[in-house]
Design an enzyme around this catalytic site. Structure first.
Site, PDB file in Angstrom:
ATOM      1  N   LYS A 100      27.370  19.044  46.888  1.00  0.00           N
ATOM      2  CA  LYS A 100      27.419  19.230  48.115  1.00  0.00           C
ATOM      3  C   LYS A 100      26.513  17.898  48.312  1.00  0.00           C
ATOM      4  O   LYS A 100      25.711  17.499  47.948  1.00  0.00           O
ATOM      5  CB  LYS A 100      27.535  20.176  49.015  1.00  0.00           C
ATOM      6  CG  LYS A 100      28.200  19.932  50.277  1.00  0.00           C
ATOM      7  CD  LYS A 100      29.205  20.269  50.260  1.00  0.00           C
ATOM      8  CE  LYS A 100      30.031  20.993  51.605  1.00  0.00           C
ATOM      9  NZ  LYS A 100      31.279  21.749  51.785  1.00  0.00           N
TER      10      LYS A 100
HETATM   11  P1  NAD Z   1      35.313  19.496  61.774  1.00  0.00           P
HETATM   12  O1  NAD Z   1      34.528  18.426  61.665  1.00  0.00           O
HETATM   13  O2  NAD Z   1      36.767  18.965  61.506  1.00  0.00           O
HETATM   14  O3  NAD Z   1      35.399  20.425  62.889  1.00  0.00           O
HETATM   15  C1  NAD Z   1      34.884  21.410  62.972  1.00  0.00           C
HETATM   16  C2  NAD Z   1      34.752  22.633  64.549  1.00  0.00           C
HETATM   17  O4  NAD Z   1      33.217  23.126  65.195  1.00  0.00           O
HETATM   18  C3  NAD Z   1      35.243  21.489  65.948  1.00  0.00           C
HETATM   19  O5  NAD Z   1      35.758  22.033  66.323  1.00  0.00           O
HETATM   20  C4  NAD Z   1      33.432  21.224  66.405  1.00  0.00           C
HETATM   21  O6  NAD Z   1      33.416  20.924  68.072  1.00  0.00           O
HETATM   22  C5  NAD Z   1      33.179  22.592  66.374  1.00  0.00           C
HETATM   23  N1  NAD Z   1      31.912  23.020  66.739  1.00  0.00           N
HETATM   24  C6  NAD Z   1      30.564  22.003  66.150  1.00  0.00           C
HETATM   25  N2  NAD Z   1      29.682  22.892  66.388  1.00  0.00           N
HETATM   26  C7  NAD Z   1      29.894  23.594  67.084  1.00  0.00           C
HETATM   27  C8  NAD Z   1      29.908  25.342  68.138  1.00  0.00           C
HETATM   28  N3  NAD Z   1      27.542  24.872  67.878  1.00  0.00           N
HETATM   29  N4  NAD Z   1      29.718  25.590  68.940  1.00  0.00           N
HETATM   30  C9  NAD Z   1      30.800  25.473  68.362  1.00  0.00           C
HETATM   31  N5  NAD Z   1      32.010  24.689  68.158  1.00  0.00           N
HETATM   32  C10 NAD Z   1      31.277  23.971  67.419  1.00  0.00           C
HETATM   33  O7  NAD Z   1      35.050  20.406  60.339  1.00  0.00           O
HETATM   34  P2  NAD Z   1      35.592  21.487  58.938  1.00  0.00           P
HETATM   35  O8  NAD Z   1      36.446  20.310  58.179  1.00  0.00           O
HETATM   36  O9  NAD Z   1      36.597  21.726  60.434  1.00  0.00           O
HETATM   37  O10 NAD Z   1      35.435  22.393  58.749  1.00  0.00           O
HETATM   38  C11 NAD Z   1      34.134  23.694  59.477  1.00  0.00           C
HETATM   39  C12 NAD Z   1      33.756  24.796  58.569  1.00  0.00           C
HETATM   40  O11 NAD Z   1      34.378  25.039  57.694  1.00  0.00           O
HETATM   41  C13 NAD Z   1      32.526  23.970  58.059  1.00  0.00           C
HETATM   42  O12 NAD Z   1      31.407  24.881  58.154  1.00  0.00           O
HETATM   43  C14 NAD Z   1      32.306  23.653  57.009  1.00  0.00           C
HETATM   44  O13 NAD Z   1      31.923  23.418  55.791  1.00  0.00           O
HETATM   45  C15 NAD Z   1      33.479  24.104  56.462  1.00  0.00           C
HETATM   46  N6  NAD Z   1      34.660  24.522  55.390  1.00  0.00           N
HETATM   47  C16 NAD Z   1      35.579  23.137  55.704  1.00  0.00           C
HETATM   48  C17 NAD Z   1      36.328  22.707  54.246  1.00  0.00           C
HETATM   49  C18 NAD Z   1      38.063  21.465  55.109  1.00  0.00           C
HETATM   50  O14 NAD Z   1      38.764  21.374  54.079  1.00  0.00           O
HETATM   51  N7  NAD Z   1      37.478  20.861  55.869  1.00  0.00           N
HETATM   52  C19 NAD Z   1      36.887  23.426  53.591  1.00  0.00           C
HETATM   53  C20 NAD Z   1      35.325  24.258  53.065  1.00  0.00           C
HETATM   54  C21 NAD Z   1      34.615  24.529  54.398  1.00  0.00           C
END
Ligand code: NAD
Length: 415
Positions: A100
């Protein structure tokens, strides 16, 4: 954060009776890279940032994991998330280890050109430790297909055409169909399995969700397509709720246009902090870590928590949820759909062959349901919760691979 992920590891290691020596081998990252990034801002001044890449373990294959652009990104975050990737790739049984990284920047305050320059400067610094057979980055919070395209381009300048150095690329540039929605789709399958365990189905199941980005929005869309009802959703700017279910396709379109759910006209606004304790059958944290804490876990009303985000539940909160009888589908299982389709993308790049969407979806569904089943079997056999079972299964797989590659002067039973 690292301490929290280690606590889950040690709990599973206790179940397996692992020695301190083996724990230390499994927990120590093989490489930690920290670089200073200096790039030009649009106004001619200099942007200074720090970039990180932690490669935790490569016993089962090249390291794999996302890049996060966020002001809180640091070595502790990168290490904890790299650690989780090692276990996650083992649970879905894709041939990778865990990594990561990211940059401590806030892309929302930067122009597209500034993000590109910072990205290229970062890759220039870490290019020697990444590669199709070494370490393959992917998108995470605040990184997307455009950024992955710049990474491929920058890396290819030095090493020739190398689409397999990064996944989550645009479709027209060696990306895979189905990658963008893969994590959300995997969350949906994980929820479906958890509901089936309880003799229920998706139809009419109410869901509260934190985060409506890549993971949350696609999970919500796919759950709603199967009859689930999204009753509350919060992001970092606002929150909306509707008791008989939000119009998810309309919310999805609104979210794409406005980059937030705030102001969506089809629901009532509420204080987003309350989403964790909202009255719903299911809670899906899909934003950042530490969303469910000792302070709010006691008030969680959902009977099932599916961890779309990485590390959304603190260890203290996890204990409280267990005491309340809440089923928690852990991050290293629930959100593994993303890395699974990243693996399909990498395999397509190496073979120079494209898969159709139905093949991606079918293989992803098979992988997620098989992984869930394997974790459930361990949970039953060892009489532990799903998180501990997921760590047990992952430690067994990573440990066995490591031991087959190199002998250790110690008797170890990984059964
Ligand atoms: P993203 O940037 O597309 O979306 C993040 C979302 O979280 C947004 O809607 C944002 O407004 C919201 N957010 C941020 N801070 C917040 C808060 N304090 N309160 C409420 N909402 C809040 O990110 P993503 O890719 O959707 O990733 C989200 C999570 O999933 C992360 O933990 C990431 O590590 C995990 N993840 C993502 C993937 C992937 O393929 N994108 C894969 C595995 C895990």
């Amino acid at each position: 954060m690292l301490e929290a992920s280690h606590r889950y590891f040690h709990h599973a290691a206790d179940v397996l009776g692992l020695s301190d020596k083996i724990r230390s081998i499994l927990l120590t990252p093989r490489r930690v890279v920290k670089v200073e990034i200096v790039a030009e801002a649009d106004d001619g001044s200099l942007l200074h940032h720090t970039g990180f890449r932690v490669q935790h373990n490569n016993a089962r294959g090249p390291c794999k994991g996302g890049l996060r652009y966020h002001p809180t990104m640091d070595e502790d975050h990168a290490s904890a998330l790299a650690n989780l990737m090692t276990w996650k790739t083992a649970i879905v049984d894709v041939p990778y280890g865990g990594a990561k990284g990211g940059i401590d920047c806030d892309p929302s305050t930067m122009s597209r050109f500034e993000v590109e320059r910072v990205t290229r400067a970062f890759i220039e610094q870490i290019r020697e430790v990444i590669g199709p057979n070494l370490d393959i980055p992917a998108p995470d919070v605040n990184t997307n297909a455009d950024i992955m395209a710049w990474i491929m381009d920058e890396y290819s300048k030095y090493y020739g055409f190398s689409p397999a150095v990064v996944t989550g690329k645009p479709l027209h540039l060696f990306g895979s169909v189905g990658r963008e929605e893969a994590t959300g789709r995997g969350v949906m399958y994980a929820l479906d399995e958890a509901l089936q365990d309880q003799g229920r189905g998706m139809e009419g199941t109410t869901v509260a969700m934190q985060g409506f980005g890549n993971v949350g929005s696609h999970a919500a869309r796919l759950i709603a397509e199967r009859g689930g009802k999204l009753v509350a959703v919060a992001d970092h700017l606002g929150a909306v709720a509707k008791e008989d279910g939000l119009d998810v396709p309309a919310l999805f379109a609104y979210g794409r246009e406005h980059r937030t759910v705030k102001g969506f006209p089809g629901g009532e606004p509420f204080d987003g902090g309350d989403v964790i304790t909202w009255k719903a059958d299911v809670l899906i944290p899909a934003a950042l870590e530490d969303a469910i804490t000792a302070e709010n876990a006691g008030d969680v009303q959902a009977g099932i928590v599916v961890e779309g985000a990485n590390a959304p539940t603190t260890p203290e909160a996890d204990v409280i949820l267990a005491e309340k009888g809440v089923t928690v589908v852990p991050d290293i299982l629930a959100n593994a759909g993303g890395v699974t389709v990243s693996y399909f993308e990498w395999a397509q790049n190496i073979q120079q062959f494209r898969w159709e969407l139905d093949r991606v979806v079918k293989e992803l569904e098979k992988t997620m349901r098989r992984a869930y089943g394997a974790v459930r079997d361990v949970a039953k056999e060892k009489e532990v919760d799903l998180r501990t079972a997921a760590f047990v299964l992952a430690i067994q797989r990573v440990g066995r691979a490591g031991l087959s590659r190199r002998s250790v002067r110690e008797e170890i039973d990984l059964s």
